[in-house]
Scaffold this motif. Sequence first.
Motif, PDB file in Angstrom:
ATOM      1  N   ILE A 177      10.602  -7.285  -0.278  1.00 38.31           N
ATOM      2  CA  ILE A 177      10.283  -8.713  -0.197  1.00 38.31           C
ATOM      3  C   ILE A 177      11.252  -9.407   0.751  1.00 38.31           C
ATOM      4  N   GLN A 178      12.531  -9.042   0.683  1.00 36.49           N
ATOM      5  CA  GLN A 178      13.518  -9.629   1.585  1.00 36.49           C
ATOM      6  C   GLN A 178      13.270  -9.217   3.033  1.00 36.49           C
ATOM      7  N   ALA A 179      12.842  -7.979   3.252  1.00 36.60           N
ATOM      8  CA  ALA A 179      12.561  -7.489   4.598  1.00 36.60           C
ATOM      9  C   ALA A 179      11.183  -7.935   5.094  1.00 36.60           C
ATOM     10  N   ASN A 180      10.365  -8.451   4.195  1.00 39.46           N
ATOM     11  CA  ASN A 180       9.013  -8.927   4.501  1.00 39.46           C
ATOM     12  C   ASN A 180       8.099  -7.810   5.013  1.00 39.46           C
ATOM     13  N   ARG A 181       8.325  -6.580   4.506  1.00 41.32           N
ATOM     14  CA  ARG A 181       7.477  -5.442   4.858  1.00 41.32           C
ATOM     15  C   ARG A 181       7.762  -4.295   3.897  1.00 41.32           C
ATOM     16  N   ARG A 182       6.864  -3.299   3.900  1.00 35.38           N
ATOM     17  CA  ARG A 182       7.101  -2.085   3.119  1.00 35.38           C
ATOM     18  C   ARG A 182       8.177  -1.268   3.823  1.00 35.38           C
ATOM     19  N   LEU A 183       9.131  -0.779   3.049  1.00 34.63           N
ATOM     20  CA  LEU A 183      10.216   0.023   3.605  1.00 34.63           C
ATOM     21  C   LEU A 183       9.878   1.504   3.519  1.00 34.63           C
ATOM     22  N   LEU A 220       0.850  -1.184   0.000  1.00 31.80           N
ATOM     23  CA  LEU A 220       0.000   0.000   0.000  1.00 31.80           C
ATOM     24  C   LEU A 220       0.890   1.239   0.000  1.00 31.80           C
ATOM     25  N   ILE A 221       0.455   2.303  -0.668  1.00 33.48           N
ATOM     26  CA  ILE A 221       1.305   3.486  -0.774  1.00 33.48           C
ATOM     27  C   ILE A 221       0.786   4.672   0.025  1.00 33.48           C
ATOM     28  N   GLY A 222      -0.368   4.562   0.631  1.00 30.81           N
ATOM     29  CA  GLY A 222      -0.941   5.689   1.368  1.00 30.81           C
ATOM     30  C   GLY A 222      -0.284   5.913   2.717  1.00 30.81           C
ATOM     31  N   GLU A 223      -0.274   7.173   3.143  1.00 34.22           N
ATOM     32  CA  GLU A 223       0.245   7.537   4.460  1.00 34.22           C
ATOM     33  C   GLU A 223      -0.586   6.842   5.536  1.00 34.22           C
ATOM     34  N   GLY A 224       0.091   6.300   6.533  1.00 35.42           N
ATOM     35  CA  GLY A 224      -0.601   5.694   7.653  1.00 35.42           C
ATOM     36  C   GLY A 224      -1.155   4.302   7.405  1.00 35.42           C
ATOM     37  N   THR A 225      -0.866   3.703   6.248  1.00 36.43           N
ATOM     38  CA  THR A 225      -1.360   2.353   5.973  1.00 36.43           C
ATOM     39  C   THR A 225      -0.370   1.320   6.511  1.00 36.43           C
ATOM     40  N   ASN A 226      -0.832   0.105   6.644  1.00 37.81           N
ATOM     41  CA  ASN A 226       0.023  -0.979   7.143  1.00 37.81           C
ATOM     42  C   ASN A 226       1.202  -1.192   6.216  1.00 37.81           C
ATOM     43  N   ASP A 227       2.326  -1.608   6.798  1.00 36.05           N
ATOM     44  CA  ASP A 227       3.518  -1.836   5.986  1.00 36.05           C
ATOM     45  C   ASP A 227       3.677  -3.300   5.600  1.00 36.05           C
ATOM     46  N   VAL A 228       2.577  -4.048   5.575  1.00 36.75           N
ATOM     47  CA  VAL A 228       2.614  -5.467   5.231  1.00 36.75           C
ATOM     48  C   VAL A 228       2.710  -5.650   3.716  1.00 36.75           C
ATOM     49  N   LEU A 229       3.224  -6.811   3.316  1.00 38.90           N
ATOM     50  CA  LEU A 229       3.226  -7.177   1.900  1.00 38.90           C
ATOM     51  C   LEU A 229       1.892  -7.819   1.574  1.00 38.90           C
ATOM     52  N   LEU A 230       1.374  -7.506   0.405  1.00 33.58           N
ATOM     53  CA  LEU A 230       0.104  -8.051  -0.054  1.00 33.58           C
ATOM     54  C   LEU A 230       0.323  -8.833  -1.339  1.00 33.58           C
ATOM     55  N   GLU A 231      -0.520  -9.803  -1.583  1.00 33.96           N
ATOM     56  CA  GLU A 231      -0.466 -10.577  -2.826  1.00 33.96           C
ATOM     57  C   GLU A 231      -1.760 -10.344  -3.584  1.00 33.96           C
TER      58      GLU A 231
END
Length: 113
Positions: free
Chosen positions: A96-102, A48-59
């Motif tokens: 993907i390597q960090a398993n979260r949005r950076l 997700l690219i929005g401010e304040g959104t979760n930093d999880v990876l999505l499929e």
Amino acid sequence: MTTNIPKHPCTNKCPNFKGEQCKTCLVQELPSSKEYDSEFLPGDVVVLIGEGTNDVLLEIVNHMYTPNMYRVKILGSRTFGPAFKDDIRHATIAEIQANRRLTEAEEALAEVS
């Protein structure tokens, strides 16, 4: 009458078929592949690219009701939800390597190293 729709499912089945999809026939025409051409395909990993959104990876699971909406799941879970095309981007290799949005700073460091 000659139709430009080869082997259309309504041909010789629906009395209202006149060379294009009728509105009364039970044989539904599938959306064209161009209608659902997209930069995101099932299996793509996005964030997700929005401010304040979760930093999880999505499929990406699939398209939902419109070409601009996708059904996504949190990577590695069974939690599903909708995501609009304008609210997501492809995850980078570093993410993907960090398993979260950076963060932008972390992403810049990952590009340098």
